[in-house]
Scaffold this motif. Structure first.
Motif, PDB file in Angstrom:
ATOM      1  N   ASN A  87      44.884 -26.386 -14.506  1.00 13.57           N
ATOM      2  CA  ASN A  87      46.117 -26.302 -15.096  1.00 13.57           C
ATOM      3  C   ASN A  87      46.699 -27.608 -15.376  1.00 13.57           C
ATOM      4  OD1 ASN A  87      48.928 -26.358 -14.805  1.00 13.57           O
ATOM      5  ND2 ASN A  87      48.881 -24.642 -13.008  1.00 13.57           N
ATOM      6  N   ASN A  88      47.369 -27.635 -16.467  1.00 18.53           N
ATOM      7  CA  ASN A  88      47.807 -28.990 -17.022  1.00 18.53           C
ATOM      8  C   ASN A  88      48.542 -29.715 -16.047  1.00 18.53           C
ATOM      9  OD1 ASN A  88      46.333 -28.334 -19.340  1.00 18.53           O
ATOM     10  ND2 ASN A  88      47.865 -28.308 -20.833  1.00 18.53           N
ATOM     11  N   ALA A  89      49.347 -29.060 -15.157  1.00 17.22           N
ATOM     12  CA  ALA A  89      50.501 -29.868 -14.297  1.00 17.22           C
ATOM     13  C   ALA A  89      49.449 -30.401 -13.294  1.00 17.22           C
ATOM     14  CB  ALA A  89      51.288 -28.703 -13.807  1.00 17.22           C
ATOM     15  N   SER A  90      48.171 -30.212 -13.160  1.00 17.50           N
ATOM     16  CA  SER A  90      47.533 -30.853 -11.773  1.00 17.50           C
ATOM     17  C   SER A  90      46.918 -32.079 -12.229  1.00 17.50           C
ATOM     18  CB  SER A  90      46.312 -29.749 -11.267  1.00 17.50           C
ATOM     19  OG  SER A  90      45.292 -29.974 -12.259  1.00 17.50           O
ATOM     20  N   LEU A  91      46.425 -32.863 -11.108  1.00 26.90           N
ATOM     21  CA  LEU A  91      45.847 -34.116 -11.472  1.00 26.90           C
ATOM     22  C   LEU A  91      43.961 -33.771 -11.409  1.00 26.90           C
ATOM     23  CD1 LEU A  91      47.750 -36.424  -9.059  1.00 26.90           C
ATOM     24  CD2 LEU A  91      47.947 -36.281 -11.621  1.00 26.90           C
ATOM     25  N   GLY A  92      43.713 -32.543 -11.407  1.00 24.84           N
ATOM     26  CA  GLY A  92      42.521 -32.218 -11.397  1.00 24.84           C
ATOM     27  C   GLY A  92      41.511 -32.684  -9.932  1.00 24.84           C
ATOM     28  N   ILE A  93      42.496 -32.643  -8.853  1.00 26.78           N
ATOM     29  CA  ILE A  93      41.920 -32.825  -7.478  1.00 26.78           C
ATOM     30  C   ILE A  93      40.793 -32.050  -7.169  1.00 26.78           C
ATOM     31  CG2 ILE A  93      42.383 -33.701  -5.228  1.00 26.78           C
ATOM     32  CD1 ILE A  93      45.262 -34.556  -6.200  1.00 26.78           C
ATOM     33  N   CYS A  94      41.164 -30.484  -7.341  1.00 29.60           N
ATOM     34  CA  CYS A  94      40.349 -29.532  -6.901  1.00 29.60           C
ATOM     35  C   CYS A  94      39.437 -29.236  -8.081  1.00 29.60           C
ATOM     36  CB  CYS A  94      41.298 -28.502  -6.369  1.00 29.60           C
ATOM     37  SG  CYS A  94      42.396 -28.611  -5.046  1.00 29.60           S
ATOM     38  N   THR A  95      38.169 -28.769  -7.372  1.00 29.64           N
ATOM     39  CA  THR A  95      36.995 -28.317  -8.490  1.00 29.64           C
ATOM     40  C   THR A  95      37.415 -27.091  -8.448  1.00 29.64           C
ATOM     41  OG1 THR A  95      35.795 -30.211  -8.298  1.00 29.64           O
ATOM     42  CG2 THR A  95      34.845 -28.090  -9.187  1.00 29.64           C
ATOM     43  N   ASN A  96      38.144 -26.138  -9.279  1.00 28.85           N
ATOM     44  CA  ASN A  96      38.344 -24.798  -9.308  1.00 28.85           C
ATOM     45  C   ASN A  96      37.202 -24.082  -9.250  1.00 28.85           C
ATOM     46  OD1 ASN A  96      41.144 -25.290  -9.153  1.00 28.85           O
ATOM     47  ND2 ASN A  96      41.145 -25.098 -11.427  1.00 28.85           N
ATOM     48  N   ILE A  97      37.074 -22.931  -8.384  1.00 29.16           N
ATOM     49  CA  ILE A  97      35.916 -21.923  -8.330  1.00 29.16           C
ATOM     50  C   ILE A  97      36.066 -21.318  -9.572  1.00 29.16           C
ATOM     51  CG2 ILE A  97      34.828 -20.349  -7.186  1.00 29.16           C
ATOM     52  CD1 ILE A  97      36.271 -21.444  -4.726  1.00 29.16           C
ATOM     53  N   ILE A  98      34.788 -21.284 -10.253  1.00 32.11           N
ATOM     54  CA  ILE A  98      34.957 -20.712 -11.751  1.00 32.11           C
ATOM     55  C   ILE A  98      33.713 -19.415 -11.625  1.00 32.11           C
ATOM     56  CG2 ILE A  98      34.272 -20.703 -14.014  1.00 32.11           C
ATOM     57  CD1 ILE A  98      36.696 -22.411 -13.297  1.00 32.11           C
ATOM     58  N   GLY A  99      32.733 -19.568 -10.874  1.00 33.63           N
ATOM     59  CA  GLY A  99      31.679 -18.549 -11.082  1.00 33.63           C
ATOM     60  C   GLY A  99      31.052 -18.440 -12.218  1.00 33.63           C
ATOM     61  N   THR A 100      30.585 -17.158 -12.608  1.00 35.79           N
ATOM     62  CA  THR A 100      29.967 -16.995 -13.810  1.00 35.79           C
ATOM     63  C   THR A 100      30.913 -16.121 -14.763  1.00 35.79           C
ATOM     64  OG1 THR A 100      27.687 -16.841 -12.914  1.00 35.79           O
ATOM     65  CG2 THR A 100      28.127 -15.850 -15.040  1.00 35.79           C
ATOM     66  N   ILE A 101      31.294 -16.648 -15.573  1.00 37.99           N
ATOM     67  CA  ILE A 101      32.403 -15.915 -16.598  1.00 37.99           C
ATOM     68  C   ILE A 101      31.713 -16.308 -17.819  1.00 37.99           C
ATOM     69  CG2 ILE A 101      34.763 -15.714 -17.193  1.00 37.99           C
ATOM     70  CD1 ILE A 101      35.703 -17.359 -14.910  1.00 37.99           C
ATOM     71  N   LYS A 102      31.503 -15.016 -18.501  1.00 35.21           N
ATOM     72  CA  LYS A 102      30.504 -15.208 -19.847  1.00 35.21           C
ATOM     73  C   LYS A 102      30.686 -13.883 -20.541  1.00 35.21           C
ATOM     74  CE  LYS A 102      26.253 -15.232 -20.056  1.00 35.21           C
ATOM     75  NZ  LYS A 102      24.800 -15.637 -20.016  1.00 35.21           N
ATOM     76  N   ASP A 103      30.473 -13.907 -21.835  1.00 33.79           N
ATOM     77  CA  ASP A 103      30.303 -12.938 -22.653  1.00 33.79           C
ATOM     78  C   ASP A 103      29.390 -13.028 -23.869  1.00 33.79           C
ATOM     79  OD1 ASP A 103      30.617 -10.246 -23.510  1.00 33.79           O
ATOM     80  OD2 ASP A 103      32.376 -10.546 -24.618  1.00 33.79           O
ATOM     81  N   ASP A 104      28.917 -12.151 -24.284  1.00 33.21           N
ATOM     82  CA  ASP A 104      27.791 -12.289 -25.562  1.00 33.21           C
ATOM     83  C   ASP A 104      28.264 -11.631 -26.691  1.00 33.21           C
ATOM     84  OD1 ASP A 104      25.842 -13.610 -23.934  1.00 33.21           O
ATOM     85  OD2 ASP A 104      24.791 -11.982 -23.446  1.00 33.21           O
ATOM     86  N   LEU A 105      28.231 -12.671 -27.723  1.00 33.27           N
ATOM     87  CA  LEU A 105      28.662 -12.027 -29.030  1.00 33.27           C
ATOM     88  C   LEU A 105      27.522 -12.028 -30.031  1.00 33.27           C
ATOM     89  CD1 LEU A 105      31.231 -11.543 -30.950  1.00 33.27           C
ATOM     90  CD2 LEU A 105      30.966 -13.834 -31.850  1.00 33.27           C
ATOM     91  N   ASN A 106      27.193 -11.139 -30.985  1.00 28.75           N
ATOM     92  CA  ASN A 106      26.050 -10.727 -31.547  1.00 28.75           C
ATOM     93  C   ASN A 106      26.626 -10.741 -33.033  1.00 28.75           C
ATOM     94  OD1 ASN A 106      23.924 -10.033 -29.826  1.00 28.75           O
ATOM     95  ND2 ASN A 106      25.222  -8.462 -29.284  1.00 28.75           N
ATOM     96  N   VAL A 107      26.028 -11.623 -33.946  1.00 30.51           N
ATOM     97  CA  VAL A 107      26.126 -11.743 -35.340  1.00 30.51           C
ATOM     98  C   VAL A 107      24.787 -10.891 -35.733  1.00 30.51           C
ATOM     99  CG1 VAL A 107      26.175 -12.983 -37.557  1.00 30.51           C
ATOM    100  CG2 VAL A 107      27.553 -13.574 -35.410  1.00 30.51           C
ATOM    101  N   ASN A 108      24.961  -9.778 -36.031  1.00 27.70           N
ATOM    102  CA  ASN A 108      23.638  -9.007 -36.369  1.00 27.70           C
ATOM    103  C   ASN A 108      23.105  -9.116 -37.898  1.00 27.70           C
ATOM    104  OD1 ASN A 108      23.569  -7.487 -33.793  1.00 27.70           O
ATOM    105  ND2 ASN A 108      25.537  -6.618 -34.342  1.00 27.70           N
ATOM    106  N   PRO A 109      21.883  -9.132 -38.174  1.00 27.08           N
ATOM    107  CA  PRO A 109      21.496  -9.150 -39.328  1.00 27.08           C
ATOM    108  C   PRO A 109      21.354  -7.914 -39.955  1.00 27.08           C
ATOM    109  CG  PRO A 109      19.636  -9.120 -37.544  1.00 27.08           C
ATOM    110  CD  PRO A 109      20.901  -9.255 -36.905  1.00 27.08           C
TER     111      PRO A 109
END
Length: 881
Positions: free
Chosen positions: A393-415
């Motif tokens: 959050n831009n309003a924070s000082l970054g004191i907490c290390t937010n819990i992210i976990g695994t957030i991902k997605d795959d994108l394919n540029v197919n030949p």
């Protein structure tokens, strides 16, 4: 000439002088209308007279009023309208010029300058000057009494106490420390004006110290109960005691003297935020100000994005790379535990294959964060993984290390599927069989399902046929049905289109390949060869007459001494020839074995060949027994060879290593090491295994002679024992008169000059002799005595007593001497040296006298010593028969 007529010479000169004076007088009047230059010195600028110096009155000559004044050096003290100089307005001592210019309208334009030397003035210091210890730039000019004229500014300050805190006119009270210090301000002398000094005494008082505040940064996930009784004083370092605490917006402090707060209660009451508590310290003197330090407690909420999802849209085909747009949606699916506050956030993500990370700024609205992804991050065909690594959050000082976990997605540029340069492999097929088309080589086909459209031409025709196949690891194949290829001969397949059934990407293609539909194969000239072998060896089978076959499957049986059925293997064929090896584990018995070929299949088209002669017999021979060896120990001097090893015989072959293929000859000289022997049957060629024989060659080290050990003096009567004493010994030393087959010489034998002796060491431990050690003895290593005996006569009458003239031992003392004997007529009777040392009284060398006999009488001799620069010696001897 006129002057000469009118005036006498004296009158003429006087008249000339008058004219000249009148001329210059008129010129000077016009030129000096501004007056003449002048100078003055003002040393005491505090005098009231220095405030109103009329510079016009300072001009010499007869200046004309109404001119203009100019402050040439911008001293700042001149009223350029009135010409009045106020020296007290000049803040620097120095020499200044002021120029008066007149233009009277009658042709006189002239200037004159008044030069004023302004002496130095150091001011009057105040009796009491104070500074606070936290003042890093206290101006010492504050130490002058304002009731008097201020000092000029171009003086020099000096640190009388050596505090090291002075920088020009600025005092660093922090460096000087508490106390009273003296600083002198000196204006240098100038012209006739002397130097002036004033001393300022400064007392430095201690400033109050509120200390350095250390903020307390906490995350809501921290154990806040640890701070339920936080002493705010513990967040200060270096603070004075006795200060007062105040707070803003909270009610944690019971009084200004209370310093304890409950952080857990702060969070429970007010939630996350920043809370300030100010500590004030009063000074103990009027010079310093109140000092304050603020302790800030900041508590931020931990954000948990566990379970959030990322969806990047969308997969494309290769031709869309340059125009594609990509959008991403980050969604917090589970908001039961915590709602992500709406607001502006920085979301950082990585893209596989791209160095570093990318941060985008946007808003979370009701748990959803939308952002675009630049297409330059996906520049080529491939699978890209987009992984969220940080959300802040831009309003924070970054004191907490937010819990992210695994957030991902795959994108394919197919030949686009590309097989124009692929390798199409189609093996020849037999008539009536379908053909398998293999696709490999230079393709970009990923693991997927594909559809193709193809045409056939040549001996078989077909148009717009379709086939579906699966690619795995870049390889694939599909079948051309037998119904499409009924005719023998060459047929060509052309693939015109290919589509990836998973991605939907389609491409045109021109991939083509020809293949053959073959008739059945006949082998009327087939020949089989198998050579006899030794037991445990594999048998090599060779085939010829396989015609145009290139690859076959061979089926065979073994009968006789060894049996095996239904054996099968694949063989390559080159120019009608092929070979393979029957494994040794199928040939374990001695005797005749029969090879029976039960079938040959043409792998090129799967056609079965016709065989008319498929049987061959061969023999398996016995292997000789392993030889029995014996380890040997020899002396190096024995020069033993391979012929001396056990066993012996032409059927045995010796080697110097277990893997060597070079057979050693019987004359090979033995060295210490391992030797291996095998027995070879000269009829069958079968051979036994190799057996080790260890050979040790003992070598006795040869004697060594000490430096100069071969040199003796013949006068000392040295023996072989003396020579032995001059060697380093590691065994029994014996001497011989020859290096090979010599006679042993006793130790008490006298040494002979220039004679060579051969020494051998004998070791009782090894029973071996060393190599010959040759020493050539010199008996001429004698010191020159002060004198030696020279006979004065001899009687060569054949009685065996004193029959020759000889100088005893001279050949040892002077080995290079020469001896000349003359008769009384000066004839040379004898010429001798160490090799011809005795005169027998005859002169046969020179044929003088009767029958070569020298008569009785006196003879003269000369000895040339040829050593140590000793001069020749002359003497005489008497011959009496």
């Amino acid at each position: 000439m006129v002057l000469k007529l009118l005036f006498a010479p004296k009158d003429y000169f006087l008249h000339f002088i008058i004219i000249i004076v009148m001329f210059f007088s008129k010129t000077n009047i016009n030129a000096q209308c501004a007056g003449n230059n002048n100078s003055l010195t003002v040393c005491n600028i505090t005098d009231s007279s220095s405030q109103s110096i009329n510079l016009f009155n300072q001009l010499l000559g007869s200046p004309v009023a109404g001119g203009t004044w100019k402050d040439d050096l911008f001293s700042g003290g001149l009223n350029q309208t009135t010409g009045i100089l106020n020296a007290q307005l000049i803040n620097k001592s120095g020499v200044y010029t002021y120029t008066y210019t007149v233009n009277d309208g009658s042709g006189c334009i002239n200037s004159a300058t008044v030069t004023v030397t302004v002496g130095g003035y150091s001011g009057v210091s105040s009796p009491n000057v104070s500074a606070c210890s936290d003042d890093s730039s206290f101006n010492l000019f504050q130490g002058f009494n304002g009731n008097f004229l201020g000092p000029q500014i171009n003086g020099v300050w000096s640190d009388n106490n050596g505090t090291g805190a002075l920088n020009g006119g600025l005092l660093n009270a922090k460096v000087a420390g508490l106390g009273t210090y003296s600083f002198t301000y000196t204006m240098p002398a100038i012209g006739t004006c002397p130097a002036q000094s004033s001393t300022v005494n400064v007392t430095i008082f201690r400033a109050p110290e509120p200390g350095t505040a250390v903020p307390l940064l906490l995350c809501s996930s921290d154990d806040l109960s640890l701070y339920s009784d936080l002493d705010l004083n513990s967040r200060l370092s270096g603070a004075d005691s006795g200060g007062l605490w105040t707070e803003t917006g909270t009610v944690e402090l019971s009084s200004p003297f209370d310093s304890r707060v409950n952080v857990q209660n702060l969070y429970n009451t007010f939630g996350a935020g920043a809370y300030s508590f100010t500590y004030s310290v009063l000074p103990n003197n009027p010079i310093c100000n109140i000092k304050k330090a603020t302790v800030t407690i900041i508590i931020e909420d931990l954000l948990d994005f566990t379970g959030a999802t990322l969806e990047v849209n969308s997969d494309i085909c290769e031709e869309e790379i340059a125009t594609a747009t990509y959008s991403a949606v980050l969604t917090q699916v589970n908001q039961l535990t915590q709602n992500i506050p709406n607001g502006t956030y920085d979301v950082t993500y990585t893209v596989s294959g791209v160095a570093g990370s990318i941060t985008t700024t946007s808003s979370f609205i009701n748990g959803v964060f939308n952002f675009d992804i630049n297409r330059v991050l996906f520049p080529k065909v491939g699978k890209y993984s987009i992984n969220i690594t940080r959300i802040v959050n831009n309003a924070s000082l970054g004191i907490c290390t937010n819990i992210i976990g695994t957030i991902k997605d795959d994108l394919n540029v197919n030949p686009l599927p590309k097989i124009n340069t692929a390798t199409l492999t189609i093996n020849p097929v037999c008539k009536g069989s379908s053909a398998t088309v293999g696709i490999s080589g230079n393709t970009n086909l990923s693991n997927s399902n594909y559809n193709i459209v193809y045409n056939l031409s040549g001996s078989n025709l077909a148009v717009a046929q379709q086939a579906v196949f699966t690619v795995s690891g870049g390889l694939a194949n599909f079948v051309v049905p037998a119904s499409l290829i009924p005719n023998i001969g060459n047929t060509t397949i052309l693939i015109t289109k290919i589509t990836n059934l998973i991605t939907g990407c389609t491409n045109t293609t021109t991939a083509t390949q020809s293949f053959v539909i073959k008739p059945l194969t006949d082998l009327p000239n087939l020949k089989i060869e198998v050579k006899d072998i030794c037991k445990t060896q594999p048998a090599t089978v060779t085939f010829s007459g396989l015609g145009i076959l290139t690859n076959i499957t061979l089926n065979y049986d073994l009968t006789g001494a060894n049996t095996a059925v239904n054996q099968s293997l694949v063989l390559p064929v080159s120019s009608g020839n092929a070979s393979y090896v029957i494994p040794a584990n199928l040939l374990v018995n001695i005797g005749v074995t029969s090879l029976l070929i039960t079938g040959i299949i043409d792998n090129g088209g799967g056609c079965v060949a016709t065989i008319t002669n498929g049987t061959k017999n061969f023999t398996i021979n016995a292997i000789p027994n392993v030889p029995i060896t014996k380890n040997e120990i020899f002396c190096k001097n024995d020069k033993k060879t391979i012929a001396n090893l056990t066993p012996q015989g032409s059927q045995y072959q010796w080697f110097n290593s277990a893997a060597s293929t070079a057979v050693l000859t019987s004359s090979t000289l033995l060295v210490s090491g391992d030797y291996y022997v095998k027995e070879v049957n000269t009829v069958t060629g079968c051979e036994s295994g190799r057996v080790l024989a260890v050979v040790v060659i003992n070598e006795q080290q040869s004697p060594t002679l000490i430096q100069g050990g071969q040199n003796f003096c013949g006068l000392d009567k040295p023996t072989l024992l003396d020579l032995s004493s001059n060697t380093t010994s590691n065994g029994t030393l014996s001497w011989f008169d020859a290096p090979v087959n010599g006679n042993q010489v006793a130790e008490n034998t006298l040494l002979k000059d220039a004679h060579t002796y051969y020494g051998f060491y004998f070791s009782r431990a090894t029973n071996c002799y060393s190599d010959a050690f040759a020493v050539t003895v010199s008996l001429t290593n004698c010191n020159v005595p002060p004198g030696f005996f020279i006979p004065d006569g001899f009687s060569p009458n054949g009685d065996g007593v004193n029959d020759t003239f000889r100088i005893p031992d001279i050949e040892f003392i002077y080995p290079n001497y020469s001896l000349e004997i003359y008769n009384r007529y000066g004839n040379l009777m004898f010429d001798g040296n160490r090799f011809k040392s005795e005169w027998d009284g005859k002169n046969s060398d020179f044929n003088i006298g009767i029958d070569g006999l020298s008569p009785n009488g006196v003879y003269f001799y000369i000895i040339n010593f040829n050593k140590a620069n000793k001069s020749p010696y002359q003497g005489r001897l008497y011959l009496n028969r």
